[in-house]
Design a protein around this motif. Structure first.
Motif, mmCIF file in Angstrom:
data_model
loop_
_atom_site.group_PDB
_atom_site.id
_atom_site.type_symbol
_atom_site.label_atom_id
_atom_site.label_comp_id
_atom_site.label_asym_id
_atom_site.label_seq_id
_atom_site.Cartn_x
_atom_site.Cartn_y
_atom_site.Cartn_z
ATOM 1 N N SER A 159 79.687 -10.453 45.312
ATOM 2 C CA SER A 159 78.745 -9.562 44.456
ATOM 3 C C SER A 159 77.389 -10.386 44.309
ATOM 4 O O SER A 159 76.476 -9.703 44.229
ATOM 5 C CB SER A 159 79.318 -9.233 43.171
ATOM 6 O OG SER A 159 79.826 -10.477 42.539
ATOM 7 N N ASP A 160 77.515 -11.667 44.297
ATOM 8 C CA ASP A 160 76.237 -12.605 44.088
ATOM 9 C C ASP A 160 75.671 -12.780 45.386
ATOM 10 O O ASP A 160 76.378 -13.132 46.497
ATOM 11 C CB ASP A 160 76.615 -13.647 43.449
ATOM 12 C CG ASP A 160 75.471 -14.445 43.384
ATOM 13 O OD1 ASP A 160 75.200 -15.693 44.160
ATOM 14 O OD2 ASP A 160 74.587 -14.476 42.316
ATOM 15 N N GLN A 161 74.282 -12.411 45.849
ATOM 16 C CA GLN A 161 73.734 -12.734 46.917
ATOM 17 C C GLN A 161 73.889 -14.094 47.672
ATOM 18 O O GLN A 161 74.113 -14.157 48.852
ATOM 19 C CB GLN A 161 72.127 -11.885 46.898
ATOM 20 C CG GLN A 161 71.707 -12.075 48.345
ATOM 21 C CD GLN A 161 72.401 -11.137 49.451
ATOM 22 O OE1 GLN A 161 72.853 -10.156 49.231
ATOM 23 N NE2 GLN A 161 72.593 -11.776 50.821
ATOM 24 N N ASN A 162 73.603 -15.176 46.815
ATOM 25 C CA ASN A 162 73.508 -16.485 47.162
ATOM 26 C C ASN A 162 75.237 -16.858 47.623
ATOM 27 O O ASN A 162 75.121 -17.335 48.605
ATOM 28 C CB ASN A 162 73.353 -17.327 46.043
ATOM 29 C CG ASN A 162 71.551 -17.069 45.826
ATOM 30 O OD1 ASN A 162 70.668 -16.763 46.668
ATOM 31 N ND2 ASN A 162 71.066 -17.387 44.566
ATOM 32 N N THR A 163 75.820 -16.533 46.957
ATOM 33 C CA THR A 163 77.390 -17.021 47.033
ATOM 34 C C THR A 163 77.982 -16.123 48.398
ATOM 35 O O THR A 163 78.706 -16.789 49.204
ATOM 36 C CB THR A 163 78.316 -16.779 45.965
ATOM 37 O OG1 THR A 163 78.252 -15.368 45.353
ATOM 38 C CG2 THR A 163 78.142 -17.991 44.918
ATOM 39 N N ARG A 164 77.540 -14.941 48.427
ATOM 40 C CA ARG A 164 77.959 -14.321 49.742
ATOM 41 C C ARG A 164 77.316 -14.588 51.078
ATOM 42 O O ARG A 164 77.782 -14.948 51.807
ATOM 43 C CB ARG A 164 77.556 -12.885 49.463
ATOM 44 C CG ARG A 164 77.967 -11.849 50.471
ATOM 45 C CD ARG A 164 77.573 -10.286 50.306
ATOM 46 N NE ARG A 164 77.965 -9.616 51.451
ATOM 47 C CZ ARG A 164 77.809 -8.073 51.442
ATOM 48 N NH1 ARG A 164 77.167 -7.554 50.573
ATOM 49 N NH2 ARG A 164 78.436 -7.542 52.705
ATOM 50 N N THR A 165 75.967 -15.018 50.750
ATOM 51 C CA THR A 165 75.342 -15.714 52.046
ATOM 52 C C THR A 165 75.968 -16.891 52.377
ATOM 53 O O THR A 165 76.256 -17.139 53.443
ATOM 54 C CB THR A 165 73.913 -15.990 51.564
ATOM 55 O OG1 THR A 165 73.310 -14.667 51.366
ATOM 56 C CG2 THR A 165 73.167 -16.589 52.830
ATOM 57 N N GLN A 166 76.436 -17.973 51.436
ATOM 58 C CA GLN A 166 77.059 -19.012 51.788
ATOM 59 C C GLN A 166 78.383 -18.956 52.239
ATOM 60 O O GLN A 166 78.616 -19.472 53.312
ATOM 61 C CB GLN A 166 77.187 -20.047 50.484
ATOM 62 C CG GLN A 166 77.667 -21.407 50.482
ATOM 63 C CD GLN A 166 77.913 -22.083 49.420
ATOM 64 O OE1 GLN A 166 77.584 -21.602 48.133
ATOM 65 N NE2 GLN A 166 78.325 -23.288 49.347
#
Length: 171
Positions: free
Chosen positions: A66-73
């Motif tokens: 749901s969080d763009q930063n953790t999803r990208t990682q």
């Protein structure tokens, strides 16, 4: 995020990496309602226990995706794992999520093409024993790559060493 990196978080939500956050949220909400412990309170203890485990797994996947930063990682780590594999694998399937066929003594899972994946109880036993003999005690999960009986897709079927003995049914 290390533990979650072992599981395909998109598969946990029944989604794909190309889905939007809104699509992921909708899928998360459906699964959260389905497996929420308050809804499973009156059922048998093993079903309620499985529901709680599944609910926690879905919730953990949603927190990351749901969080763009953790999803990208996560997507970067997932892609790196895929590039290191020797075989093309479409997704990860957990043995406990497969359907048990008592007559054939095999676990089955439907492919998106209409075909299916199957792994025999014997294969599960052999892989578990092989890993134990190879002294791979540090690995908690075991698995095999299984090809679809109709198309070219393959999945990685995995199971926990601790639950394998409870799941084997044809003995």
């Amino acid at each position: 995020m290390c533990e979650a990196a072992e599981k395909d978080l998109y598969a946990v939500l029944g989604a794909s990496s190309s889905d939007s956050v809104q699509q992921l949220k909708r899928r998360y909400q459906q699964l959260a309602l389905q497996y929420h412990p308050d809804r499973l309170g009156g059922e048998g203890s093993s079903e309620a226990e499985y529901g709680v485990e599944k609910f926690l797994e879905v919730d953990a996947a949603w927190r990351i995706l749901s969080d763009q930063n953790t999803r990208t990682q996560y997507d970067l780590q997932r892609r790196a794992r895929e590039l290191k594999q020797d075989w093309p694998v479409d997704s990860t399937v957990y043995l406990r999520d497969m359907t048990w066929d008592q007559d054939e003594c095999v676990y089955t899972y439907s492919c998106r093409c209409g075909g299916g994946f199957s792994v025999s109880e014997e294969e599960v036993e052999e892989e578990t024993q092989r890993r134990q003999q190879d002294d791979e005690e540090e690995e908690e999960h075991r698995g095999v790559v299984v090809c679809c009986d109709t198309c070219s897709l393959s999945v990685y079927v995995t199971w926990s060493l601790h639950t394998t003995s409870q799941m084997l049914k044809c003995q």
